[in-house]
Enzyme design. Structure first.
Site, PDB file in Angstrom:
ATOM      1  N   GLY A 198       2.832  -5.079   7.612  1.00  0.00           N
ATOM      2  CA  GLY A 198       1.805  -5.801   6.868  1.00  0.00           C
ATOM      3  C   GLY A 198       0.648  -6.126   7.784  1.00  0.00           C
ATOM      4  O   GLY A 198       0.442  -5.461   8.813  1.00  0.00           O
ATOM      5  N   SER A 199      -0.078  -7.157   7.440  1.00  0.00           N
ATOM      6  CA  SER A 199      -1.294  -7.489   8.190  1.00  0.00           C
ATOM      7  C   SER A 199      -0.953  -8.127   9.535  1.00  0.00           C
ATOM      8  O   SER A 199       0.107  -8.737   9.704  1.00  0.00           O
ATOM      9  CB  SER A 199      -2.154  -8.442   7.371  1.00  0.00           C
ATOM     10  OG  SER A 199      -1.434  -9.630   7.139  1.00  0.00           O
ATOM     11  N   GLU A 216       8.530   3.169  14.266  1.00  0.00           N
ATOM     12  CA  GLU A 216       9.395   3.564  13.149  1.00  0.00           C
ATOM     13  C   GLU A 216       9.372   5.083  13.047  1.00  0.00           C
ATOM     14  O   GLU A 216       8.362   5.720  13.369  1.00  0.00           O
ATOM     15  CB  GLU A 216       8.894   2.944  11.846  1.00  0.00           C
ATOM     16  CG  GLU A 216       9.092   1.442  11.817  1.00  0.00           C
ATOM     17  CD  GLU A 216       8.815   0.814  10.455  1.00  0.00           C
ATOM     18  OE1 GLU A 216       7.920   1.280   9.743  1.00  0.00           O
ATOM     19  OE2 GLU A 216       9.514  -0.168  10.128  1.00  0.00           O
ATOM     20  N   ARG A 231      11.214   3.740   5.266  1.00  0.00           N
ATOM     21  CA  ARG A 231      11.041   3.866   6.715  1.00  0.00           C
ATOM     22  C   ARG A 231      11.837   2.779   7.452  1.00  0.00           C
ATOM     23  O   ARG A 231      12.089   2.887   8.643  1.00  0.00           O
ATOM     24  CB  ARG A 231       9.541   3.749   7.033  1.00  0.00           C
ATOM     25  CG  ARG A 231       9.120   4.397   8.313  1.00  0.00           C
ATOM     26  CD  ARG A 231       7.614   4.530   8.403  1.00  0.00           C
ATOM     27  NE  ARG A 231       6.950   3.283   8.678  1.00  0.00           N
ATOM     28  CZ  ARG A 231       5.638   3.175   8.890  1.00  0.00           C
ATOM     29  NH1 ARG A 231       4.859   4.234   8.812  1.00  0.00           N
ATOM     30  NH2 ARG A 231       5.088   2.022   9.155  1.00  0.00           N
ATOM     31  N   GLU A 251       4.914  -3.595  12.353  1.00  0.00           N
ATOM     32  CA  GLU A 251       3.948  -2.528  12.050  1.00  0.00           C
ATOM     33  C   GLU A 251       2.768  -3.217  11.380  1.00  0.00           C
ATOM     34  O   GLU A 251       2.853  -3.596  10.213  1.00  0.00           O
ATOM     35  CB  GLU A 251       4.575  -1.491  11.111  1.00  0.00           C
ATOM     36  CG  GLU A 251       5.719  -0.710  11.712  1.00  0.00           C
ATOM     37  CD  GLU A 251       5.252   0.308  12.746  1.00  0.00           C
ATOM     38  OE1 GLU A 251       4.052   0.590  12.837  1.00  0.00           O
ATOM     39  OE2 GLU A 251       6.121   0.802  13.493  1.00  0.00           O
ATOM     40  N   ASN A 299       0.802  -1.229   0.000  1.00  0.00           N
ATOM     41  CA  ASN A 299       0.000   0.000   0.000  1.00  0.00           C
ATOM     42  C   ASN A 299       0.837   1.282   0.000  1.00  0.00           C
ATOM     43  O   ASN A 299       0.371   2.313  -0.459  1.00  0.00           O
ATOM     44  CB  ASN A 299      -1.059  -0.012   1.120  1.00  0.00           C
ATOM     45  CG  ASN A 299      -0.464   0.011   2.505  1.00  0.00           C
ATOM     46  OD1 ASN A 299       0.687  -0.368   2.700  1.00  0.00           O
ATOM     47  ND2 ASN A 299      -1.232   0.449   3.472  1.00  0.00           N
ATOM     48  N   CYS A 325      -3.060   1.871   6.617  1.00  0.00           N
ATOM     49  CA  CYS A 325      -3.233   1.273   7.948  1.00  0.00           C
ATOM     50  C   CYS A 325      -3.816   2.285   8.927  1.00  0.00           C
ATOM     51  O   CYS A 325      -4.470   1.915   9.892  1.00  0.00           O
ATOM     52  CB  CYS A 325      -1.896   0.752   8.455  1.00  0.00           C
ATOM     53  SG  CYS A 325      -0.615   2.000   8.390  1.00  0.00           S
ATOM     54  N   ALA A 352       6.311  -6.378  -1.377  1.00  0.00           N
ATOM     55  CA  ALA A 352       5.101  -7.131  -1.714  1.00  0.00           C
ATOM     56  C   ALA A 352       5.110  -7.506  -3.190  1.00  0.00           C
ATOM     57  O   ALA A 352       5.601  -6.757  -4.033  1.00  0.00           O
ATOM     58  CB  ALA A 352       3.871  -6.287  -1.392  1.00  0.00           C
ATOM     59  N   ARG A 397      -7.056   9.048   1.750  1.00  0.00           N
ATOM     60  CA  ARG A 397      -5.668   8.978   1.284  1.00  0.00           C
ATOM     61  C   ARG A 397      -5.443   7.551   0.795  1.00  0.00           C
ATOM     62  O   ARG A 397      -5.821   6.591   1.479  1.00  0.00           O
ATOM     63  CB  ARG A 397      -4.714   9.303   2.431  1.00  0.00           C
ATOM     64  CG  ARG A 397      -3.280   9.497   1.979  1.00  0.00           C
ATOM     65  CD  ARG A 397      -2.472  10.151   3.060  1.00  0.00           C
ATOM     66  NE  ARG A 397      -2.323   9.296   4.215  1.00  0.00           N
ATOM     67  CZ  ARG A 397      -1.162   8.822   4.666  1.00  0.00           C
ATOM     68  NH1 ARG A 397      -0.039   9.137   4.049  1.00  0.00           N
ATOM     69  NH2 ARG A 397      -1.118   8.078   5.727  1.00  0.00           N
TER      70      ARG A 397
HETATM   71  P1  NAP Z   1       0.351  -8.823   4.069  1.00  0.00           P
HETATM   72  O1  NAP Z   1      -0.515  -9.720   3.279  1.00  0.00           O
HETATM   73  O2  NAP Z   1       0.548  -9.127   5.502  1.00  0.00           O
HETATM   74  O3  NAP Z   1       1.747  -8.781   3.306  1.00  0.00           O
HETATM   75  C1  NAP Z   1       2.800  -7.951   3.736  1.00  0.00           C
HETATM   76  C2  NAP Z   1       4.108  -8.517   3.258  1.00  0.00           C
HETATM   77  O4  NAP Z   1       4.307  -9.795   3.876  1.00  0.00           O
HETATM   78  C3  NAP Z   1       4.185  -8.772   1.752  1.00  0.00           C
HETATM   79  O5  NAP Z   1       5.489  -8.501   1.318  1.00  0.00           O
HETATM   80  C4  NAP Z   1       3.873 -10.259   1.648  1.00  0.00           C
HETATM   81  O6  NAP Z   1       4.415 -10.867   0.517  1.00  0.00           O
HETATM   82  C5  NAP Z   1       4.581 -10.767   2.891  1.00  0.00           C
HETATM   83  N1  NAP Z   1       4.096 -12.066   3.362  1.00  0.00           N
HETATM   84  C6  NAP Z   1       2.874 -12.623   3.231  1.00  0.00           C
HETATM   85  N2  NAP Z   1       2.846 -13.824   3.846  1.00  0.00           N
HETATM   86  C7  NAP Z   1       4.075 -14.026   4.369  1.00  0.00           C
HETATM   87  C8  NAP Z   1       4.676 -15.079   5.121  1.00  0.00           C
HETATM   88  N3  NAP Z   1       4.009 -16.186   5.469  1.00  0.00           N
HETATM   89  N4  NAP Z   1       5.966 -14.957   5.483  1.00  0.00           N
HETATM   90  C9  NAP Z   1       6.661 -13.860   5.145  1.00  0.00           C
HETATM   91  N5  NAP Z   1       6.152 -12.823   4.444  1.00  0.00           N
HETATM   92  C10 NAP Z   1       4.866 -12.904   4.066  1.00  0.00           C
HETATM   93  O7  NAP Z   1      -0.172  -7.311   4.016  1.00  0.00           O
HETATM   94  P2  NAP Z   1      -0.561  -6.469   2.758  1.00  0.00           P
HETATM   95  O8  NAP Z   1      -1.888  -6.927   2.268  1.00  0.00           O
HETATM   96  O9  NAP Z   1       0.571  -6.401   1.800  1.00  0.00           O
HETATM   97  O10 NAP Z   1      -0.688  -5.002   3.393  1.00  0.00           O
HETATM   98  C11 NAP Z   1      -1.813  -4.537   4.001  1.00  0.00           C
HETATM   99  C12 NAP Z   1      -1.688  -4.668   5.515  1.00  0.00           C
HETATM  100  O11 NAP Z   1      -0.549  -3.974   5.978  1.00  0.00           O
HETATM  101  C13 NAP Z   1      -2.846  -4.045   6.256  1.00  0.00           C
HETATM  102  O12 NAP Z   1      -3.220  -4.877   7.314  1.00  0.00           O
HETATM  103  C14 NAP Z   1      -2.281  -2.744   6.773  1.00  0.00           C
HETATM  104  O13 NAP Z   1      -2.945  -2.213   7.895  1.00  0.00           O
HETATM  105  C15 NAP Z   1      -0.886  -3.134   7.065  1.00  0.00           C
HETATM  106  N6  NAP Z   1      -0.014  -1.962   7.108  1.00  0.00           N
HETATM  107  C16 NAP Z   1       0.457  -1.548   8.316  1.00  0.00           C
HETATM  108  C17 NAP Z   1       1.259  -0.425   8.393  1.00  0.00           C
HETATM  109  C18 NAP Z   1       1.785   0.070   9.707  1.00  0.00           C
HETATM  110  O14 NAP Z   1       2.691   0.885   9.690  1.00  0.00           O
HETATM  111  N7  NAP Z   1       1.277  -0.384  10.841  1.00  0.00           N
HETATM  112  C19 NAP Z   1       1.583   0.280   7.224  1.00  0.00           C
HETATM  113  C20 NAP Z   1       1.091  -0.173   6.019  1.00  0.00           C
HETATM  114  C21 NAP Z   1       0.299  -1.302   5.961  1.00  0.00           C
HETATM  115  P3  NAP Z   1       3.514 -11.173  -0.783  1.00  0.00           P
HETATM  116  O15 NAP Z   1       3.113  -9.854  -1.296  1.00  0.00           O
HETATM  117  O16 NAP Z   1       4.424 -11.881  -1.674  1.00  0.00           O
HETATM  118  O17 NAP Z   1       2.350 -11.984  -0.298  1.00  0.00           O
END
Ligand code: NAP
Length: 488
Positions: free
Chosen positions: A239-240, A469, A170, A261, A162, A295, A187, A289
């Protein structure tokens, strides 16, 4: 790679050719991960699909570069980061287009992201030369305590789609400033931005092996292999929450230090005495935004009964007026979602809320045609236990709930496993601060709809994460304190 028409006469192939980046070398790699344009669903490029062997070679490269990088004077590390900031700023328009193309976000949001992302390099260029230690006498007065901060070591950085630029900088900014070498796994949906930034890092003078980048369709086993390698000392993940939990369990096996995060479910609380237009302006920023794919996105609007109807009316007007389209079309204000799956999730959440009495004052139905679009939507009369009050909507849907008292608003705001961000609007600053203190989140926007700032500590409580961060403490996530008991 193939260039999209949005790049016609503009793209510099040196920035956009992609491959695994290991030990300062670009490798064609094997396999291919298609990168799609979410506004059409068409393939715009392909990046290699790294396996475990590639990942362990990246660890070799990061380890080989580690000693020399940690011994590079902070001022020199700082100057490299500063050059990287300058190069990102000079190439901002091109990077923004690339982000819009692979992520779908509106160009204005992508430009904002590039500026924000580059600032992490400038901020950590400044912080690199400011790491302090500590000296104390023991309470007995007899002995001395000296505390140094050392780079934690080889760090694995995993980022979401995202904010493909900002989530990488960061982490890379503080890691490099601290003296760590890194392996970045972006990602799969948005890898081109990460590779483009690695190109700029090379140009800025980042030595081979200090930053390595790889993409994979097999993130679980590839990450597990890196975390099991004793040379890897740090995992920084954005990530999630679901994937965060898996990675914490994986890191526990070798007791790897983690910064997390994770997801958010931000409440946006508007009191009767709020300035209506300011609250609506803030709501549009906090909700829209990145088309709601943030997030920190306001996920639940709690609006006091006296201002509720005017707020819903104003929000509906603003949301209905947004122009939907491809992110890279300069007219667009709301781009497509990242995938069909994302649209399906939003549709499911909205349908569930409507089946329980919520009313859409604008939008509320999925759209036909190509691309992964969902229209800007406002829902009122949403039950407080609807699924979209618990799950991240991650889309352009504003769910509005009505409340009567301050205590009620705080109780609703805290009814979630997440604790990343919250927003409070009130002309009474004492009340806004009081409420902000009682909401259990890492960040609170008071009469502001945007809180991200490289100089501020970003992060959450509860299941939104571990660590912070940015800010002055962000660099310490990549350092270990070392205590010397000194007799003299
Ligand atoms: P995601 O599905 O958790 O993926 C994040 C990253 O983790 C990607 O690079 C993904 O790779 C990788 N990944 C997935 N499964 C994995 C595993 N088993 N082992 C290691 N890496 C793995 O999240 P997303 O859909 O990309 O992003 C959206 C989420 O991020 C939302 O929940 C959002 O709130 C959160 N977020 C948080 C912040 C914060 O600062 N707190 C900032 C931005 C986003 P692949 O793409 O190859 O699957």
């Amino acid at each position: 790679m193939t260039f999209h028409t949005a790049f016609a006469g503009y793209a510099d192939p040196s920035l956009h050719s992609a491959g695994l980046f290991i030990g300062g070398k670009w490798e064609a790699g094997t396999g291919g991960i298609p990168v799609l344009d979410p506004s059409t669903g068409n393939t715009i490029g392909e990046v290699p699909d790294a396996g475990i062997d590639d990942a362990l070679r990246a660890v070799d490269a990061a380890e080989a570069a580690a000693e020399s990088w940690r011994n590079t004077p902070p001022r020199e590390r700082s100057e490299i980061l500063r050059r990287w900031f300058t190069l990102m700023t000079e190439r901002a328009e091109e990077l923004a287009l690339l982000i819009s193309l692979e992520n779908g976000k509106a160009l204005a949001d992508a430009r904002g992201e590039v500026a924000y992302a580059a600032e992490f390099f400038r901020w950590y260029a400044e912080e690199a030369a400011r790491v302090s230690g500590e000296f104390r006498h023991t309470p007995s007065g007899v002995h001395n305590i000296l505390v140094d901060h050392e780079p934690i070591g080889v760090s694995v950085l995993i980022t979401p789609w995202n904010f493909p630029a900002a989530m990488a900088t960061r982490k890379i900014g503080p890691a490099l400033a601290a003296g760590c070498t890194v392996i970045l796994k972006p990602a799969s949906e948005t890898p081109l931005t990460a590779y483009a930034m690695a190109r700029l890092g090379e140009e800025a003078g980042v030595p081979p092996g200090v930053v390595n980048v790889l993409t994979t369709t097999n993130p679980g086993p590839v990450t597990a292999a890196m975390l099991a390698d004793p040379r890897v000392r740090k995992l920084s993940f954005t990530g999630s929450t679901g994937v965060g939990r898996i990675l914490l369990a994986e890191a526990a096996k070798s007791v790897v230090n983690c910064s997390m995060e994770l997801g958010g479910n931000a409440p946006f609380v508007v009191f009767d005495d709020a300035e209506l237009d300011a609250a609506l302006d803030g709501a549009m920023v906090a909700k829209m935004r990145n088309g709601g794919e943030a997030c920190t996105a306001a996920n639940r609007f709690y609006v006091q009964s006296g201002i509720h109807d005017a707020f819903v009316e104003g929000l509906t007007k603003r949301m209905a007026a947004l122009k939907l389209g491809a992110g890279y079309d300069p007219e667009t204000q709301c781009g497509p979602m990242i995938t069909t799956k994302a649209v399906e999730k939003i549709d499911r959440l909205v349908a569930e809320a409507k089946s329980r009495g919520a009313r859409a004052t604008t939008g509320g139905e999925p759209m036909a045609g190509n691309g992964y679009y969902y229209p800007p939507t406002v829902l009122e009369n949403v039950p407080t236990d609807a699924a979209l009050a618990q799950e991240e909507i991650f889309g352009p849907v504003a769910a509005v709930y009505c409340f009567e008292t301050e205590d009620e608003a705080i109780r609703y705001a805290n009814e979630t496993e997440y604790g990343l961000a919250a927003y409070v609007y009130s002309r009474d600053i004492m009340r806004a601060m009081r409420v902000g203190r009682r909401i259990d989140t890492g960040m609170v926007g008071i009469n502001r709809g945007l809180m991200s700032d490289p100089a501020a500590p970003f992060g959450g409580t509860k299941q939104s994460g571990l660590g912070r961060e940015g800010g002055v403490t962000g660099i310490l996530e990549f350092m270990e304190p070392k205590y010397f008991a000194v007799e003299f």
